[in-house]
Design a protein around this motif. Sequence first.
Motif, PDB file in Angstrom:
ATOM      1  N   ALA A  80      67.220  22.768  38.887  1.00  0.00           N
ATOM      2  CA  ALA A  80      66.506  21.550  38.482  1.00  0.00           C
ATOM      3  C   ALA A  80      67.273  20.295  38.882  1.00  0.00           C
ATOM      4  O   ALA A  80      66.694  19.346  39.415  1.00  0.00           O
ATOM      5  N   ALA A  81      68.574  20.286  38.637  1.00  0.00           N
ATOM      6  CA  ALA A  81      69.385  19.101  38.947  1.00  0.00           C
ATOM      7  C   ALA A  81      69.410  18.811  40.437  1.00  0.00           C
ATOM      8  O   ALA A  81      69.391  17.647  40.859  1.00  0.00           O
ATOM      9  N   ASP A  82      69.445  19.846  41.254  1.00  0.00           N
ATOM     10  CA  ASP A  82      69.436  19.661  42.704  1.00  0.00           C
ATOM     11  C   ASP A  82      68.121  19.018  43.150  1.00  0.00           C
ATOM     12  O   ASP A  82      68.125  18.057  43.917  1.00  0.00           O
ATOM     13  N   GLU A  83      67.014  19.531  42.666  1.00  0.00           N
ATOM     14  CA  GLU A  83      65.705  18.994  43.057  1.00  0.00           C
ATOM     15  C   GLU A  83      65.521  17.568  42.555  1.00  0.00           C
ATOM     16  O   GLU A  83      64.900  16.732  43.207  1.00  0.00           O
ATOM     17  N   LEU A  84      66.089  17.262  41.406  1.00  0.00           N
ATOM     18  CA  LEU A  84      65.956  15.934  40.807  1.00  0.00           C
ATOM     19  C   LEU A  84      66.993  14.952  41.342  1.00  0.00           C
ATOM     20  O   LEU A  84      66.886  13.754  41.120  1.00  0.00           O
ATOM     21  N   GLU A  85      67.999  15.456  42.056  1.00  0.00           N
ATOM     22  CA  GLU A  85      69.091  14.616  42.578  1.00  0.00           C
ATOM     23  C   GLU A  85      69.899  14.002  41.442  1.00  0.00           C
ATOM     24  O   GLU A  85      70.143  12.792  41.393  1.00  0.00           O
ATOM     25  N   CYS A  86      70.325  14.859  40.510  1.00  0.00           N
ATOM     26  CA  CYS A  86      71.084  14.408  39.341  1.00  0.00           C
ATOM     27  C   CYS A  86      72.586  14.410  39.577  1.00  0.00           C
ATOM     28  O   CYS A  86      73.098  15.246  40.312  1.00  0.00           O
ATOM     29  N   TRP A 122      62.285  29.545  38.767  1.00  0.00           N
ATOM     30  CA  TRP A 122      62.626  28.794  39.977  1.00  0.00           C
ATOM     31  C   TRP A 122      61.554  27.761  40.321  1.00  0.00           C
ATOM     32  O   TRP A 122      61.832  26.565  40.406  1.00  0.00           O
ATOM     33  N   ASN A 123      60.341  28.192  40.552  1.00  0.00           N
ATOM     34  CA  ASN A 123      59.276  27.265  40.959  1.00  0.00           C
ATOM     35  C   ASN A 123      58.882  26.281  39.878  1.00  0.00           C
ATOM     36  O   ASN A 123      58.759  25.087  40.173  1.00  0.00           O
ATOM     37  N   PRO A 124      58.673  26.698  38.617  1.00  0.00           N
ATOM     38  CA  PRO A 124      58.326  25.693  37.605  1.00  0.00           C
ATOM     39  C   PRO A 124      59.389  24.614  37.461  1.00  0.00           C
ATOM     40  O   PRO A 124      59.057  23.425  37.346  1.00  0.00           O
ATOM     41  N   LEU A 125      60.664  24.995  37.494  1.00  0.00           N
ATOM     42  CA  LEU A 125      61.728  23.997  37.375  1.00  0.00           C
ATOM     43  C   LEU A 125      61.788  23.078  38.588  1.00  0.00           C
ATOM     44  O   LEU A 125      61.973  21.870  38.452  1.00  0.00           O
ATOM     45  N   ARG A 126      61.648  23.639  39.777  1.00  0.00           N
ATOM     46  CA  ARG A 126      61.663  22.801  40.987  1.00  0.00           C
ATOM     47  C   ARG A 126      60.496  21.817  40.973  1.00  0.00           C
ATOM     48  O   ARG A 126      60.656  20.638  41.286  1.00  0.00           O
ATOM     49  N   LYS A 127      59.299  22.318  40.641  1.00  0.00           N
ATOM     50  CA  LYS A 127      58.122  21.444  40.630  1.00  0.00           C
ATOM     51  C   LYS A 127      58.242  20.366  39.561  1.00  0.00           C
ATOM     52  O   LYS A 127      57.910  19.206  39.808  1.00  0.00           O
ATOM     53  N   ALA A 128      58.724  20.726  38.377  1.00  0.00           N
ATOM     54  CA  ALA A 128      58.903  19.737  37.312  1.00  0.00           C
ATOM     55  C   ALA A 128      59.935  18.693  37.704  1.00  0.00           C
ATOM     56  O   ALA A 128      59.746  17.492  37.469  1.00  0.00           O
ATOM     57  N   ASP A 184      51.004  18.147  43.036  1.00  0.00           N
ATOM     58  CA  ASP A 184      51.438  18.691  44.327  1.00  0.00           C
ATOM     59  C   ASP A 184      52.455  17.806  45.037  1.00  0.00           C
ATOM     60  O   ASP A 184      52.272  17.410  46.187  1.00  0.00           O
ATOM     61  N   VAL A 185      53.532  17.483  44.351  1.00  0.00           N
ATOM     62  CA  VAL A 185      54.570  16.652  44.962  1.00  0.00           C
ATOM     63  C   VAL A 185      55.387  17.498  45.946  1.00  0.00           C
ATOM     64  O   VAL A 185      55.518  18.714  45.779  1.00  0.00           O
ATOM     65  N   PRO A 186      55.931  16.874  46.970  1.00  0.00           N
ATOM     66  CA  PRO A 186      56.727  17.648  47.934  1.00  0.00           C
ATOM     67  C   PRO A 186      58.065  18.054  47.329  1.00  0.00           C
ATOM     68  O   PRO A 186      58.707  17.276  46.631  1.00  0.00           O
ATOM     69  N   LEU A 187      58.468  19.278  47.606  1.00  0.00           N
ATOM     70  CA  LEU A 187      59.785  19.755  47.189  1.00  0.00           C
ATOM     71  C   LEU A 187      60.802  19.436  48.279  1.00  0.00           C
ATOM     72  O   LEU A 187      60.427  19.240  49.440  1.00  0.00           O
ATOM     73  N   LYS A 188      62.063  19.374  47.905  1.00  0.00           N
ATOM     74  CA  LYS A 188      63.104  19.138  48.904  1.00  0.00           C
ATOM     75  C   LYS A 188      63.119  20.296  49.891  1.00  0.00           C
ATOM     76  O   LYS A 188      62.861  21.433  49.551  1.00  0.00           O
ATOM     77  N   THR A 189      63.483  19.993  51.117  1.00  0.00           N
ATOM     78  CA  THR A 189      63.594  21.032  52.129  1.00  0.00           C
ATOM     79  C   THR A 189      64.960  21.716  51.981  1.00  0.00           C
ATOM     80  O   THR A 189      65.889  21.117  51.435  1.00  0.00           O
ATOM     81  N   PRO A 190      65.081  22.935  52.437  1.00  0.00           N
ATOM     82  CA  PRO A 190      66.373  23.632  52.319  1.00  0.00           C
ATOM     83  C   PRO A 190      67.534  22.879  52.982  1.00  0.00           C
ATOM     84  O   PRO A 190      68.658  23.013  52.563  1.00  0.00           O
ATOM     85  N   SER A 191      67.249  22.057  53.966  1.00  0.00           N
ATOM     86  CA  SER A 191      68.326  21.323  54.628  1.00  0.00           C
ATOM     87  C   SER A 191      68.847  20.240  53.722  1.00  0.00           C
ATOM     88  O   SER A 191      69.914  19.728  53.910  1.00  0.00           O
TER      89      SER A 191
END
Length: 191
Positions: A80-86, A122-128, A184-191
Amino acid sequence: MSLNAQSMDRRSFLKTGAAGAAGLLIGFYFHGDMETLAAAPDAPIVLNAWIHVGTDDLVTILIDKSEMGQSILTGLAMIAADELECDWKKVRTEFAPADKVYINPRFGVQGTGGSSGTPTSWNPLRKASATARVMLLEAAAQKWGVDPSECSAENSTILHAATKRRFSYGSLAEAAARLPVPQDVPLKTPS
């Protein structure tokens, strides 16, 4: 009738234990009730069921799985923190309250087991987290009067690159919570 550990028979023990357990479950559920949390003074701003941002810049990530020594609290919080940029120093975790949004799809109930923690959260946390990030970006862009595409999230702040202006997540939380929740927000790319 007074019961003590030496005089309590099996039936009395089970009745007393069941009554005590029900009280704990009810008390725990109401304490974690989303409306109660949202109404509490100085409560973190609820951006969604998984992410709460405090005006003190603390980001609380709700974890829907039990910690049983497998470090699921850390692993799911990192997702979650990675996707949110915390900023990791400003992240804390709490166990999620009883709510249907946290139902484990493998079991049909809210629960932990069968190596399902990361795969089912994984997916619910990333999307949230992505949704919260987009809402914070939008709130900053509105305050600055710029297009959200000119802004980026990094280290628990929103940055406007052209002017080097920054807002912390906590300073944007209330404005972000008033925005419509994007779909439907975009998720971060693996890069």
